[in-house]
Motif scaffolding. Structure first.
Motif, PDB file in Angstrom:
ATOM      1  N   GLY A 179       0.954  -1.111  -0.383  1.00 44.29           N
ATOM      2  CA  GLY A 179       0.433  -0.104  -0.014  1.00 44.29           C
ATOM      3  C   GLY A 179       1.071   1.288  -0.371  1.00 44.29           C
ATOM      4  N   ASP A 180       0.301   2.486  -0.184  1.00 42.32           N
ATOM      5  CA  ASP A 180       1.208   3.864  -0.449  1.00 42.32           C
ATOM      6  C   ASP A 180       2.178   3.839   1.155  1.00 42.32           C
ATOM      7  N   SER A 181       1.110   3.461   1.627  1.00 42.41           N
ATOM      8  CA  SER A 181       1.652   3.596   3.522  1.00 42.41           C
ATOM      9  C   SER A 181       2.612   1.979   4.518  1.00 42.41           C
ATOM     10  N   TRP A 182       2.264   1.451   3.265  1.00 37.06           N
ATOM     11  CA  TRP A 182       2.694  -0.123   3.705  1.00 37.06           C
ATOM     12  C   TRP A 182       3.823  -0.774   2.894  1.00 37.06           C
ATOM     13  N   LEU A 183       4.608  -1.079   3.954  1.00 33.20           N
ATOM     14  CA  LEU A 183       5.978  -2.750   3.045  1.00 33.20           C
ATOM     15  C   LEU A 183       6.036  -3.774   4.122  1.00 33.20           C
ATOM     16  N   ASP A 184       5.517  -4.861   4.074  1.00 27.91           N
ATOM     17  CA  ASP A 184       5.745  -6.216   4.237  1.00 27.91           C
ATOM     18  C   ASP A 184       7.445  -6.460   3.851  1.00 27.91           C
ATOM     19  N   ILE A 185       7.611  -7.498   4.992  1.00 26.61           N
ATOM     20  CA  ILE A 185       8.685  -8.104   5.006  1.00 26.61           C
ATOM     21  C   ILE A 185       8.385 -10.260   5.473  1.00 26.61           C
ATOM     22  N   SER A 186       8.602 -10.867   5.133  1.00 24.08           N
ATOM     23  CA  SER A 186       8.251 -11.856   5.393  1.00 24.08           C
ATOM     24  C   SER A 186       9.221 -13.149   3.958  1.00 24.08           C
ATOM     25  N   LEU A 187       8.882 -14.556   4.500  1.00 26.38           N
ATOM     26  CA  LEU A 187       9.720 -15.540   4.210  1.00 26.38           C
ATOM     27  C   LEU A 187       9.895 -15.582   2.137  1.00 26.38           C
ATOM     28  N   HIS A 188      10.895 -15.992   1.745  1.00 25.74           N
ATOM     29  CA  HIS A 188      10.287 -16.087   0.995  1.00 25.74           C
ATOM     30  C   HIS A 188       9.812 -17.254   1.263  1.00 25.74           C
ATOM     31  N   GLY A 189       8.775 -17.390  -0.581  1.00 23.51           N
ATOM     32  CA  GLY A 189       7.687 -19.035  -0.479  1.00 23.51           C
ATOM     33  C   GLY A 189       6.837 -18.644   0.650  1.00 23.51           C
ATOM     34  N   SER A 190       6.675 -17.319   1.402  1.00 24.10           N
ATOM     35  CA  SER A 190       5.500 -17.091   2.220  1.00 24.10           C
ATOM     36  C   SER A 190       5.121 -15.371   1.359  1.00 24.10           C
ATOM     37  N   ASN A 191       4.257 -15.941   0.791  1.00 26.59           N
ATOM     38  CA  ASN A 191       3.031 -14.430  -0.105  1.00 26.59           C
ATOM     39  C   ASN A 191       2.512 -15.220  -0.478  1.00 26.59           C
ATOM     40  N   LYS A 192       0.878 -14.674  -0.918  1.00 28.08           N
ATOM     41  CA  LYS A 192      -0.266 -15.090  -1.628  1.00 28.08           C
ATOM     42  C   LYS A 192      -0.240 -16.099  -2.518  1.00 28.08           C
ATOM     43  N   GLY A 193       0.340 -16.054  -2.821  1.00 28.12           N
ATOM     44  CA  GLY A 193       0.461 -16.441  -4.332  1.00 28.12           C
ATOM     45  C   GLY A 193       1.319 -18.077  -4.212  1.00 28.12           C
ATOM     46  N   GLU A 194       2.036 -18.281  -3.220  1.00 26.51           N
ATOM     47  CA  GLU A 194       2.000 -19.563  -2.297  1.00 26.51           C
ATOM     48  C   GLU A 194       1.097 -20.209  -1.913  1.00 26.51           C
TER      49      GLU A 194
END
Length: 271
Positions: free
Chosen positions: A179-194
């Motif tokens: 989002g314009d005001s948001w950034l997320d850090i997650s594990l590789h393989g931890s995303n909406k596609g997985e």
């Protein structure tokens, strides 16, 4: 035939006022009556996402924390979590922020370490719109929860002010603007596609039987794993290349309109 529909929430399914469209309930019932699975996929924490669908928790799939947690009712279908080693790499960068807030998201809630050198009350007062359960803590080490991912909120804009700080982690982690005001850090393989692929495996659903809607770059992998991929009219320009189709904006209730179109006129969308 479409058997699975996944939709992002903010900027996609929800109106600009962060509400479900008035006709969503009827469209959801029609979708489920056809035997189609509906998944709400969001960067929001699980408890906040569940609050959006209090009457449907046993009927729909909730993909929370940008894909780190997938649940239907009491059943956990997929989960990934940060290790102590991951935390030791990511958290020191978050503590260096001079603006905004650095948030650890867990299964039970969200947590913010209160900085010693600046006030974050204005940010914390805005957080209930995004988190049902969020509180400040002295240290993330004192949190009795499984941490799934981290987020940064900076109202000045995360692309300019936050992304450069976390971009060097991109070889180890997924660092995404959500989002314009948001950034997320997650594990590789931890995303909406997985998470979407986990659902496809769990229910025996193919790419060709999947539709997905999104508006920001944290939706890119989800669109990549759905044949009927829709970027909202209000989508980030870089997301459009991941979509085969466009949907009207969230202001115009584009998701529900497009789902109705797919249900009533499936031949309008090329195979």
């Amino acid at each position: 035939m479409i058997r699975l529909i996944a939709s992002d929430m903010d900027g996609t399914l929800l109106t600009p006022e962060h509400r479900l469209p008035g006709d969503f309930e009827d469209v959801l019932n029609r979708t489920l009556d056809r035997g189609i699975i509906f998944a709400a996929a969001s960067g929001r924490q699980y408890v906040n996402l569940a609050d959006c669908f209090p009457n449907h928790l046993d009927r729909i799939i909730l993909v929370s924390n940008n894909g780190a947690l997938v649940r239907k009712g009491e059943e956990t279908i997929y989960v990934t979590a940060m290790s102590d080693k991951d935390r030791a790499i990511i958290e020191p960068i978050g503590r260096r922020l001079n603006h905004g807030i650095f948030i650890a998201q867990g299964i039970q809630g969200a947590y913010v370490e209160r900085p010693e050198d600046r006030d974050i009350d204005d940010y914390m007062s805005a957080m209930p719109s995004f988190f049902s359960k969020i509180r400040t803590v002295e240290s993330f080490d004192l949190v009795d929860d499984t941490l799934l991912n981290f987020s940064v909120c900076d109202f000045r804009g995360t692309q300019e002010h936050v992304l450069p700080l976390f971009q060097p982690l991109s070889d180890r982690y997924t660092v995404r603007l959500s989002g314009d005001s948001w950034l997320d850090i997650s594990l590789h393989g931890s995303n909406k596609g997985e998470a979407l692929q986990a659902l496809q495996r769990h229910y025996g659903i193919r790419y060709e039987e999947t539709a997905a809607f999104g508006d920001f770059m944290n939706d890119a992998e989800m669109l990549d794993h759905a044949k009927y991929s829709f970027a909202m009219e209000n989508a980030h320009p870089d997301l459009v290349k991941h979509a085969r189709f466009r949907a009207p904006s969230n202001r115009d209730h584009g998701v529900v309109k497009t789902i109705l179109q797919m249900l009533d006129h499936p031949n309008d969308y090329p195979q």
